[in-house]
Design a protein around this motif. Structure first.
Motif, PDB file in Angstrom:
ATOM      1  N   SER A  85     -20.941  -8.420   3.234  1.00 37.69           N
ATOM      2  CA  SER A  85     -20.473 -10.089   2.335  1.00 37.69           C
ATOM      3  C   SER A  85     -19.576 -10.456   2.264  1.00 37.69           C
ATOM      4  O   SER A  85     -19.005 -10.446   1.091  1.00 37.69           O
ATOM      5  N   LEU A  86     -18.336 -10.610   3.182  1.00 40.90           N
ATOM      6  CA  LEU A  86     -17.231 -10.988   3.186  1.00 40.90           C
ATOM      7  C   LEU A  86     -17.082 -12.116   2.531  1.00 40.90           C
ATOM      8  O   LEU A  86     -17.953 -13.650   3.112  1.00 40.90           O
ATOM      9  N   LYS A  87     -16.137 -12.739   2.579  1.00 41.74           N
ATOM     10  CA  LYS A  87     -15.230 -13.761   1.858  1.00 41.74           C
ATOM     11  C   LYS A  87     -13.807 -14.505   2.428  1.00 41.74           C
ATOM     12  O   LYS A  87     -13.542 -13.514   2.807  1.00 41.74           O
ATOM     13  N   PRO A  88     -13.804 -15.563   2.233  1.00 42.59           N
ATOM     14  CA  PRO A  88     -12.025 -16.086   2.965  1.00 42.59           C
ATOM     15  C   PRO A  88     -11.703 -15.448   2.202  1.00 42.59           C
ATOM     16  O   PRO A  88     -10.290 -15.229   2.974  1.00 42.59           O
ATOM     17  N   GLU A  89     -12.204 -14.911   1.247  1.00 44.04           N
ATOM     18  CA  GLU A  89     -10.360 -14.893   0.413  1.00 44.04           C
ATOM     19  C   GLU A  89      -9.867 -12.979   0.688  1.00 44.04           C
ATOM     20  O   GLU A  89      -9.325 -12.093   0.145  1.00 44.04           O
ATOM     21  N   ASP A  90     -11.253 -12.212   1.758  1.00 45.32           N
ATOM     22  CA  ASP A  90     -11.285 -10.849   1.972  1.00 45.32           C
ATOM     23  C   ASP A  90     -10.022 -11.086   3.511  1.00 45.32           C
ATOM     24  O   ASP A  90      -9.246 -10.317   4.174  1.00 45.32           O
ATOM     25  N   THR A  91      -9.855 -12.501   3.509  1.00 44.34           N
ATOM     26  CA  THR A  91      -9.098 -12.596   5.486  1.00 44.34           C
ATOM     27  C   THR A  91      -7.571 -11.848   5.167  1.00 44.34           C
ATOM     28  O   THR A  91      -6.916 -12.106   3.445  1.00 44.34           O
ATOM     29  N   ALA A  92      -7.144 -10.544   5.952  1.00 45.09           N
ATOM     30  CA  ALA A  92      -5.590 -10.438   5.578  1.00 45.09           C
ATOM     31  C   ALA A  92      -5.448  -9.505   6.509  1.00 45.09           C
ATOM     32  O   ALA A  92      -6.620  -9.132   7.456  1.00 45.09           O
ATOM     33  N   VAL A  93      -4.578  -8.574   6.749  1.00 46.78           N
ATOM     34  CA  VAL A  93      -4.111  -7.958   7.921  1.00 46.78           C
ATOM     35  C   VAL A  93      -4.600  -6.001   7.230  1.00 46.78           C
ATOM     36  O   VAL A  93      -4.076  -6.212   6.158  1.00 46.78           O
ATOM     37  N   TYR A  94      -5.416  -5.899   7.406  1.00 50.57           N
ATOM     38  CA  TYR A  94      -6.061  -3.822   6.484  1.00 50.57           C
ATOM     39  C   TYR A  94      -5.406  -2.909   7.871  1.00 50.57           C
ATOM     40  O   TYR A  94      -5.283  -3.186   9.157  1.00 50.57           O
ATOM     41  N   TYR A  95      -5.258  -2.136   6.893  1.00 53.34           N
ATOM     42  CA  TYR A  95      -3.777  -1.017   7.073  1.00 53.34           C
ATOM     43  C   TYR A  95      -4.560  -0.080   6.408  1.00 53.34           C
ATOM     44  O   TYR A  95      -5.139   0.158   5.333  1.00 53.34           O
ATOM     45  N   CYS A  96      -4.548   1.299   7.079  1.00 52.76           N
ATOM     46  CA  CYS A  96      -4.792   2.583   6.717  1.00 52.76           C
ATOM     47  C   CYS A  96      -3.918   3.395   6.671  1.00 52.76           C
ATOM     48  O   CYS A  96      -2.904   3.120   7.306  1.00 52.76           O
ATOM     49  N   ALA A  97      -3.634   4.176   5.314  1.00 55.37           N
ATOM     50  CA  ALA A  97      -2.695   4.759   5.263  1.00 55.37           C
ATOM     51  C   ALA A  97      -3.416   6.402   4.591  1.00 55.37           C
ATOM     52  O   ALA A  97      -4.506   6.338   4.530  1.00 55.37           O
ATOM     53  N   ALA A  98      -2.174   7.133   5.341  1.00 52.64           N
ATOM     54  CA  ALA A  98      -2.438   8.831   4.986  1.00 52.64           C
ATOM     55  C   ALA A  98      -1.546   9.173   3.270  1.00 52.64           C
ATOM     56  O   ALA A  98      -0.679   9.112   3.907  1.00 52.64           O
ATOM     57  N   VAL A  99      -2.345  10.297   2.428  1.00 47.36           N
ATOM     58  CA  VAL A  99      -0.581  10.787   2.029  1.00 47.36           C
ATOM     59  C   VAL A  99      -1.632  12.145   1.611  1.00 47.36           C
ATOM     60  O   VAL A  99      -3.114  12.571   1.267  1.00 47.36           O
ATOM     61  N   SER A 100      -0.478  12.944   1.866  1.00 39.10           N
ATOM     62  CA  SER A 100      -0.689  13.656   1.474  1.00 39.10           C
ATOM     63  C   SER A 100      -0.878  15.282  -0.108  1.00 39.10           C
ATOM     64  O   SER A 100       0.425  15.855   0.318  1.00 39.10           O
ATOM     65  N   SER A 101      -1.955  14.580  -0.625  1.00 41.61           N
ATOM     66  CA  SER A 101      -2.947  15.234  -2.168  1.00 41.61           C
ATOM     67  C   SER A 101      -3.409  15.170  -2.095  1.00 41.61           C
ATOM     68  O   SER A 101      -5.217  14.805  -1.340  1.00 41.61           O
ATOM     69  N   PRO A 102      -4.348  16.047  -3.235  1.00 39.80           N
ATOM     70  CA  PRO A 102      -5.359  16.221  -3.408  1.00 39.80           C
ATOM     71  C   PRO A 102      -6.641  14.906  -4.074  1.00 39.80           C
ATOM     72  O   PRO A 102      -7.711  15.165  -4.771  1.00 39.80           O
TER      73      PRO A 102
END
Length: 124
Positions: A85-102
């Motif tokens: 159900s994507l919307k125009p306001e979802d337009t962006a560069v998407y990044y994934c990230a990792a954190v060493s935390s539980p």
């Protein structure tokens, strides 16, 4: 060290779906909580979703709750973001990230490693 590579972005019409993938290097992927963030032109980077190291806990921004689903496959060292159900306001560069935390985090400064990003464009 963890290296992250996103894929799956593209151009989609409003109401459509995309699935982003983030492939991680390193043998310790399963010890990292993972997150997805996005940044639209002229705006600050914002939190989208996070998932615990086991996949048992997830957390979403209110703007995507009920439309996006984060998941991971530790055997494949990959985290996914299913976007419906994507919307125009979802337009962006998407990044994934990792954190060493539980624990899960929505704060970008707490994440240790970042991918290069993948563009998602939703047309109206």
């Amino acid at each position: 060290q963890v290296q992250l590579v996103e894929s799956g972005g593209g151009l989609v019409q409003a109401g459509g779906s995309l699935r982003l993938s983030c492939a991680a290097s390193g043998r310790t992927f399963s010890s990292y909580a993972m997150g997805w963030f996005r940044q639209a032109p002229g705006k600050e980077r914002e939190f989208v979703a996070a998932i615990s190291w086991s996949g048992g806990s997830t957390y979403y921004a209110d703007s995507v709750k009920g439309r996006f689903t984060i998941s991971r496959d530790n055997a494949k060292n990959t985290v996914y973001l299913q976007m419906n159900s994507l919307k125009p306001e979802d337009t962006a560069v998407y990044y994934c990230a990792a954190v060493s935390s539980p624990r899960l985090s929505s704060w970008s400064y707490e994440y240790d490693y970042w991918g290069q990003g993948t563009q998602v464009t939703v047309s109206s």
